[in-house]
Scaffold this motif. Structure first.
Motif, short mmCIF file in Angstrom:
data_model
loop_
_atom_site.label_atom_id
_atom_site.label_comp_id
_atom_site.label_asym_id
_atom_site.label_seq_id
_atom_site.Cartn_x
_atom_site.Cartn_y
_atom_site.Cartn_z
N LEU A 42 0.84 -1.20 0.00
CA LEU A 42 0.00 0.00 0.00
C LEU A 42 0.87 1.25 0.00
CD1 LEU A 42 -2.82 1.25 0.13
CD2 LEU A 42 -2.70 1.05 2.62
N TYR A 43 1.90 1.25 0.81
CA TYR A 43 2.86 2.36 0.86
C TYR A 43 3.46 2.63 -0.52
CZ TYR A 43 7.40 4.54 1.87
OH TYR A 43 8.51 5.34 1.85
N ASN A 44 3.90 1.57 -1.19
CA ASN A 44 4.51 1.71 -2.51
C ASN A 44 3.51 2.23 -3.53
OD1 ASN A 44 7.04 0.84 -1.66
ND2 ASN A 44 6.52 -1.31 -1.98
N GLU A 45 2.30 1.72 -3.52
CA GLU A 45 1.29 2.14 -4.49
C GLU A 45 0.84 3.58 -4.27
OE1 GLU A 45 0.25 0.50 -7.23
OE2 GLU A 45 1.80 -0.96 -6.70
N VAL A 46 0.67 3.97 -3.02
CA VAL A 46 0.27 5.35 -2.72
C VAL A 46 1.36 6.31 -3.16
CG1 VAL A 46 -0.22 6.98 -0.85
CG2 VAL A 46 -1.33 4.75 -0.86
N ASN A 47 2.60 5.96 -2.92
CA ASN A 47 3.70 6.83 -3.34
C ASN A 47 3.80 6.91 -4.86
OD1 ASN A 47 4.58 7.95 -0.95
ND2 ASN A 47 5.85 6.19 -0.47
N LYS A 48 3.45 5.84 -5.57
CA LYS A 48 3.40 5.90 -7.04
C LYS A 48 2.36 6.91 -7.50
CE LYS A 48 4.84 1.19 -8.08
NZ LYS A 48 4.41 -0.11 -8.63
N VAL A 49 1.21 6.91 -6.83
CA VAL A 49 0.16 7.88 -7.17
C VAL A 49 0.65 9.30 -6.91
CG1 VAL A 49 -2.14 8.71 -6.55
CG2 VAL A 49 -1.74 6.27 -6.81
N LEU A 50 1.28 9.51 -5.77
CA LEU A 50 1.77 10.85 -5.43
C LEU A 50 2.84 11.31 -6.42
CD1 LEU A 50 1.97 10.56 -1.56
CD2 LEU A 50 0.37 11.92 -2.88
N LEU A 51 3.75 10.43 -6.77
CA LEU A 51 4.79 10.80 -7.72
C LEU A 51 4.22 11.08 -9.11
CD1 LEU A 51 7.63 8.36 -6.62
CD2 LEU A 51 7.54 10.84 -6.30
N SER A 52 3.17 10.37 -9.49
CA SER A 52 2.53 10.63 -10.79
C SER A 52 1.85 12.00 -10.80
CB SER A 52 1.52 9.54 -11.13
OG SER A 52 0.36 9.66 -10.34
N GLN A 53 1.48 12.51 -9.63
CA GLN A 53 0.87 13.84 -9.52
C GLN A 53 1.92 14.91 -9.21
OE1 GLN A 53 -2.48 14.50 -9.95
NE2 GLN A 53 -2.47 12.41 -10.71
N LYS A 54 3.21 14.51 -9.28
CA LYS A 54 4.34 15.41 -9.00
C LYS A 54 4.31 15.95 -7.57
CE LYS A 54 5.14 16.84 -13.77
NZ LYS A 54 4.41 15.89 -14.47
N LEU A 55 3.96 15.07 -6.64
CA LEU A 55 3.95 15.38 -5.21
C LEU A 55 5.01 14.54 -4.52
CD1 LEU A 55 0.09 15.33 -4.70
CD2 LEU A 55 1.54 17.35 -4.82
N THR A 56 5.49 15.01 -3.39
CA THR A 56 6.52 14.25 -2.67
C THR A 56 5.89 13.04 -1.97
OG1 THR A 56 6.26 15.69 -0.75
CG2 THR A 56 8.00 16.25 -2.30
N PRO A 57 6.65 11.97 -1.86
CA PRO A 57 6.14 10.75 -1.22
C PRO A 57 5.85 10.96 0.27
CG PRO A 57 8.15 10.30 -2.44
CD PRO A 57 7.99 11.77 -2.41
N ILE A 58 5.03 10.07 0.80
CA ILE A 58 4.69 10.10 2.22
C ILE A 58 5.49 9.03 2.94
CG2 ILE A 58 2.39 11.05 1.94
CD1 ILE A 58 1.38 8.13 2.22
N SER A 59 5.48 9.08 4.26
CA SER A 59 6.21 8.10 5.06
C SER A 59 5.33 6.87 5.32
CB SER A 59 6.64 8.71 6.39
OG SER A 59 5.50 8.98 7.17
N PHE A 60 5.99 5.80 5.73
CA PHE A 60 5.25 4.59 6.09
C PHE A 60 4.37 4.84 7.31
CE2 PHE A 60 4.74 0.39 8.00
CZ PHE A 60 4.24 -0.30 6.91
N GLY A 61 4.81 5.69 8.21
CA GLY A 61 4.02 6.03 9.40
C GLY A 61 2.68 6.65 9.03
N PHE A 62 2.65 7.43 7.96
CA PHE A 62 1.40 8.03 7.50
C PHE A 62 0.40 6.93 7.10
CE2 PHE A 62 -1.46 9.92 4.41
CZ PHE A 62 -1.82 11.09 5.03
N ILE A 63 0.89 5.91 6.43
CA ILE A 63 0.04 4.78 6.04
C ILE A 63 -0.49 4.09 7.30
CG2 ILE A 63 0.01 2.49 4.95
CD1 ILE A 63 0.18 4.64 2.88
N ARG A 64 0.41 3.81 8.23
CA ARG A 64 0.03 3.12 9.46
C ARG A 64 -1.02 3.90 10.25
NH1 ARG A 64 5.28 2.37 11.38
NH2 ARG A 64 4.87 4.18 12.67
N ASN A 65 -0.88 5.22 10.31
CA ASN A 65 -1.79 6.05 11.10
C ASN A 65 -3.12 6.33 10.40
OD1 ASN A 65 0.06 6.23 13.17
ND2 ASN A 65 0.98 8.07 12.35
N ASN A 66 -3.21 6.11 9.11
CA ASN A 66 -4.42 6.47 8.38
C ASN A 66 -5.18 5.29 7.81
OD1 ASN A 66 -4.65 9.49 8.29
ND2 ASN A 66 -2.50 9.18 7.80
N LEU A 67 -4.95 4.10 8.36
CA LEU A 67 -5.73 2.94 7.92
C LEU A 67 -6.96 2.77 8.77
CD1 LEU A 67 -3.26 0.14 6.93
CD2 LEU A 67 -4.84 1.38 5.51
#
Length: 67
Positions: A42-67
Motif C-alpha cells: 500500500l505504501y509503494n502504491e500510494v507513493n506511485k500515485v503521489l509521484l505521478s501527480q508530481k507530489l513528494t512521497p509520504i512516510s510509512f508512518g502516514f500509512i500506518r496512522n491512516n488505515l
C-alpha cells in the motif's frame, strides 16, 4: 480513482502544499487498500500515485496512522 484525482486538481489552490498532498494520499489509501496484500505494498502504491501527480512521497508512518 483517476476521476477523483482530476476533481481534486481543481481544488489544489485552495489547500496548502502539504495539506493537498495528504488529501491525495488519503484518497489513494481509501481506494487502494482493498487491492493490495499488505501495508508495504500500500505504501509503494500510494507513493506511485503521489509521484505521478508530481507530489513528494509520504512516510510509512502516514500509512500506518491512516488505515
Amino acid at each position: 480513482m483517476r476521476a477523483e484525482l482530476l476533481v481534486m486538481k481543481k481544488f489544489k489552490t485552495a489547500f496548502r502544499g502539504d495539506d493537498y498532498r495528504f488529501l491525495v494520499a488519503k484518497v489513494a489509501i481509501y481506494y487502494l487498500r482493498s487491492h493490495v496484500r499488505n501495508k508495504t505494498d500500500l505504501y509503494n502504491e500510494v507513493n506511485k500515485v503521489l509521484l505521478s501527480q508530481k507530489l513528494t512521497p509520504i512516510s510509512f508512518g502516514f500509512i500506518r496512522n491512516n488505515l
